[in-house]
Design a protein around this motif. Structure first.
Motif, PDB file in Angstrom:
ATOM      1  N   LEU A 178       0.802  -1.015   0.268  1.00 31.59           N
ATOM      2  CA  LEU A 178       0.098   0.623  -0.157  1.00 31.59           C
ATOM      3  C   LEU A 178       1.187   1.150   0.166  1.00 31.59           C
ATOM      4  CD1 LEU A 178      -3.114  -0.142  -0.060  1.00 31.59           C
ATOM      5  CD2 LEU A 178      -3.292   0.098   2.555  1.00 31.59           C
ATOM      6  N   VAL A 179       1.811   1.146   0.445  1.00 29.05           N
ATOM      7  CA  VAL A 179       2.938   1.918   1.059  1.00 29.05           C
ATOM      8  C   VAL A 179       3.887   2.436   0.020  1.00 29.05           C
ATOM      9  CG1 VAL A 179       2.025   3.315   2.667  1.00 29.05           C
ATOM     10  CG2 VAL A 179       3.515   1.438   3.230  1.00 29.05           C
ATOM     11  N   LEU A 180       4.984   0.730  -0.122  1.00 33.15           N
ATOM     12  CA  LEU A 180       5.365   0.840  -1.259  1.00 33.15           C
ATOM     13  C   LEU A 180       5.525   1.740  -2.301  1.00 33.15           C
ATOM     14  CD1 LEU A 180       6.803  -2.774  -0.731  1.00 33.15           C
ATOM     15  CD2 LEU A 180       8.179  -0.579  -0.039  1.00 33.15           C
ATOM     16  N   PRO A 181       6.450   2.830  -3.456  1.00 39.43           N
ATOM     17  CA  PRO A 181       6.077   2.860  -4.423  1.00 39.43           C
ATOM     18  C   PRO A 181       6.555   1.259  -5.537  1.00 39.43           C
ATOM     19  CG  PRO A 181       8.159   3.936  -3.558  1.00 39.43           C
ATOM     20  CD  PRO A 181       7.251   2.875  -2.845  1.00 39.43           C
ATOM     21  N   GLU A 182       5.138   2.341  -6.149  1.00 36.12           N
ATOM     22  CA  GLU A 182       4.478   1.233  -7.642  1.00 36.12           C
ATOM     23  C   GLU A 182       5.791   0.288  -8.615  1.00 36.12           C
ATOM     24  OE1 GLU A 182       1.355   0.970  -9.753  1.00 36.12           O
ATOM     25  OE2 GLU A 182      -0.028   1.811  -8.111  1.00 36.12           O
ATOM     26  N   ILE A 183       6.753   2.176  -8.242  1.00 37.53           N
ATOM     27  CA  ILE A 183       8.768   1.973  -9.597  1.00 37.53           C
ATOM     28  C   ILE A 183       8.248   0.092  -9.033  1.00 37.53           C
ATOM     29  CG2 ILE A 183       9.581   3.151  -8.226  1.00 37.53           C
ATOM     30  CD1 ILE A 183       9.275   2.337 -12.264  1.00 37.53           C
ATOM     31  N   ILE A 184       8.828   0.277  -7.747  1.00 34.15           N
ATOM     32  CA  ILE A 184       9.635  -0.843  -7.015  1.00 34.15           C
ATOM     33  C   ILE A 184       9.333  -1.733  -6.778  1.00 34.15           C
ATOM     34  CG2 ILE A 184      11.330  -1.159  -4.688  1.00 34.15           C
ATOM     35  CD1 ILE A 184      11.878   1.524  -4.573  1.00 34.15           C
ATOM     36  N   VAL A 185       8.084  -1.948  -6.451  1.00 37.35           N
ATOM     37  CA  VAL A 185       7.592  -3.005  -6.858  1.00 37.35           C
ATOM     38  C   VAL A 185       7.293  -3.948  -8.283  1.00 37.35           C
ATOM     39  CG1 VAL A 185       4.877  -4.375  -6.509  1.00 37.35           C
ATOM     40  CG2 VAL A 185       5.620  -2.378  -4.905  1.00 37.35           C
TER      41      VAL A 185
END
Ligand SMILES: Nc1ncnc2c1ncn2[C@@H]1O[C@H](COP(=O)(O)OP(=O)(O)OP(=O)(O)O)[C@@H](O)[C@H]1O
Ligand SMILES: [Mg+2]
Lengths: 367, 277
Positions: B111-118
């Motif tokens: 929910l809080v992780l940057p999507e780019i990282i994911v």
């Protein structure tokens, strides 16, 4: 004993329950009979709900056994037990109509629709809700929800109906009315009821027998009258109604009579039969006497067996009753005396000197 | 003194709020404006009214493929996330187990992780595992980011569910499965629908993960991005954006309506901030 002893319906044998390291039930033994109105009475947290939920099958016993109708219940889930529960919150299914709520259990038995409808209407009539079948659950008042919950259990014709503080959410007037109704209903249909309550008055009014519980143990199991008249301990005595305790010592004791020296009342002799089981003359340390067993003598013509002088320290007027605190001697705390207010009888103000009458037969012996 | 301060701060608050709203919503308002403008150049003044750009969309084959892909990904991700989310929510609402808080926190992390990282992390992992990129890898990525939302929605649905209702059903002779079907499911159904709609919406317009993890089949946002290179296509993208905007808002409204109905059914006051809209 007013209870007619039928066959045992529930047998609890050394039932214990632990939640982690906390022991909620410490070995409960009891036998409940067919057609009985049985109450579990005790202060908050003593394990009443836990015991009821174990009978219903929502919790497993840590040790000990529960037998219902001659069958061992260990490992048998709630939906296969011959018991039905009326929940404290009533647990009315909010998305179903009153009729579907009451007919819920019959539907699981795969009965034909018409038969279910007839049974439901019959059960609703029993709780005075005839014609309510099509109402939505959320349109009901608190008292009506309670009745629906009851009808939902009744319609299943279980061997035992379990009720967890079913009246605690109702206001006082409705509660008083429902106590009588519930009692009459139970009498007329003859199903065993097990009621959990922390209200001693409710238990006394409704029950055939009461198990008084403290901290996971049954302190006394007896009829309401027995419980009130002959409580086995200080704790039971003060939980059920009000009890005055006075210091006492045994001076002489034989098979016939026990002679007690009670500093506040004088020397009295009581029959040896007053001695509770498990106690002997030497262990008597106090006596108990109920407020209504003490009277303030208003005219000298009153020939009470014993009398003693005391000083009124405070007066509380309740309309029909007056409660006096009276100092009898320096040896004991003030005693409470309750007097019915009758026409022409005046209220004694604090500081007044009074004659207190009492009878030997109202004395209870304690350790 | 304090009254003056109050007056000033009140005025500033209003100004701030208005500016904020303009900043947030003006671009959104521009979308339908240019979608209906009769010019290929996105600029004022407007030159005339046309629905031509919508007609163009109708005839673009590649777009239809992208829509089909997106629908497949969004529906699959929504269903799987809601199922997984329900399990987790139910477990956390009913049972206590060791390290419950940390486990739940861990699940909610995306929910809080940057999507780019994911997205990058997932790409690396999938490459390492030798998995070929396809719509299924996008589905996997979307489940990761949708599940926390599903858990949050289903948690409130399960928490509002009085445990004694299920016990009462068992007590009346119903089996566990029967209890689930007759009591639990109908009562959390509004939550389920709300979760499905939210997850669907999130997946439908998700770009970064879809961009990284998709193979030859593109999803709608990826398709839109690829079209931005052609200036002449811009107005029709605006038209597409308009359609998506209306669709998203519609879905969110329906989801919120179901959430509130769920609360009402269980006799609770629906909190205005308890949901996501
Ligand atoms: N699931 C549980 N886990 C841990 N402790 C529990 C659990 N259920 C009950 N207890 C504990 O067991 C004790 C008995 O609880 P129980 O609910 O039976 O009390 P009760 O006599 O019904 O009280 P009340 O009148 O307040 O309802 C309490 O101290 C309670 O905290
Ligand atoms: Mg309780």
């Amino acid at each position: 004993m007013s209870v007619k002893r039928n066959k045992p319906i529930i047998e609890l044998n050394k039932v214990t329950k632990s939640f982690g390291t906390f022991q909620a039930l410490k070995g409960v033994d009891a036998t409940i009979f067919e057609g009985e109105f049985f109450s579990l009475l005790g202060p908050s947290g003593c394990g009443k709900t836990t015991l009821l939920r174990m009978i219903a099958g929502f919790e497993e016993a840590t040790s000990g056994t529960i037998v219902i109708g001659g069958k061992l219940m260990t490992g048998i889930p709630a939906n296969k037990r011959p018991t039905n529960m009326v929940f404290q919150s009533y647990a009315i299914f909010p998305h179903l109509s009153v009729g579907d709520n009451v007919g819920y259990g019959l539907k699981t038995r795969k009965l034909p629709k018409a038969e279910i409808a007839a049974e439901v209407e019959k059960a609703l009539k029993m709780v005075d809700l005839g014609g309510f079948s099509d109402r939505a659950a959320h349109e009901l008042s608190g008292g009506q929800r309670q009745r629906v919950a009851l009808a939902r259990a009744l319609v299943m014709r279980p061997k035992v109906i379990l009720l967890d503080e079913p009246l605690s959410a109702l206001d006082k007037k409705l509660r008083d009315q429902m106590q009588v109704e519930l009692r009459n209903l139970q009498r007329s249909i003859g199903i065993t009821f097990i009621l959990v309550t922390h209200d001693q008055e409710e238990a006394l009014i409704m029950s055939d027998r009461i198990a008084v519980m403290f901290e996971g143990e049954i302190a006394q199991l007896a009829s309401p009258e027995e419980l009130y008249r002959h409580p086995v301990s200080h704790r039971v005595a003060s939980f059920i109604g009000v009890m005055n305790f006075l210091k006492a010592t045994t001076t002489v004791a034989d098979d016939q009579e026990i002679t007690l020296n009670i500093p506040s009342l004088g020397t009295v002799s009581v029959p040896a039969s007053y001695m509770p089981a498990g106690m002997d003359a030497d262990t008597v340390k106090t006596i108990g006497i109920r407020p209504e067993m003490l009277t303030i003598l208003f005219d000298d013509a009153d020939k009470s067996t014993c009398r003693v002088e005391g000083t009124v320290t405070s007066t509380m007027y309740y309309g029909d009753m007056t409660y006096y605190s009276v100092k009898l001697s320096d040896h004991d705390d003030d005693v409470t005396i309750s007097m019915r207010n009758t026409a022409g009888r005046s209220i004694v103000p604090a500081g007044g000197l009074v004659q207190v009458g009492w009878g030997v037969e109202s004395i209870v012996l304690f350790k | 003194m304090s009254r003056v301060l109050k007056f000033i701060s009140a005025r500033w608050m209003v100004t701030y709020a208005v500016a904020y709203m303009i900043f947030l919503y003006a671009p959104v308002v521009l979308l339908p404006v240019f979608a209906l403008n009769d010019a290929t150049i996105i600029a004022f003044p407007l030159s005339g009214f046309t629905t031509n750009w919508f007609v163009v969309l109708w005839h673009t084959e590649a777009l239809h493929g992208a829509i089909r892909n997106s629908l497949f990904v969004a529906v699959t991700a929504a269903i799987l996330s809601t199922v997984l989310g329900s399990f987790a929510a139910r477990a956390s609402a009913r049972y206590s187990f060791p390290a419950k808080r940390s486990i739940m926190g861990f699940i909610m992390l995306p929910l809080v992780l940057p999507e780019i990282i994911v997205a990058v992390a997932l790409l690396v992992v999938m490459m390492r595992l030798g998995m070929s990129l396809s719509l299924w890898t996008v589905v996997a990525g979307h489940i990761l980011i949708c599940t926390p939302f599903a858990i949050a929605i289903m948690s409130s649905a399960f928490q509002g569910l009085d445990q004694s209702l299920e016990e009462a059903s068992l007590d009346l002779g119903e089996t566990r499965v029967g209890t689930f079907l007759r009591i639990t499911l109908p009562l959390v159904m509004p939550g389920v629908i709300s979760s499905l709609l939210i997850c669907f919406t999130i997946s439908l317009d998700e770009f970064i993960i879809a961009f990284f993890l998709t193979g030859t089949d593109v999803t709608l946002p990826v398709y839109i991005w690829s079209q931005l290179r052609f200036p002449t296509k811009l107005p029709s993208i605006m038209a597409l954006g308009t359609i998506l905007l209306v669709l998203s808002i519609g879905l969110l409204i329906i989801a919120e309506w179901f959430r509130r109905r769920a609360s009402k059914k269980q006799g609770l006051e629906a909190s205005p901030t308890g949901g996501f809209v």
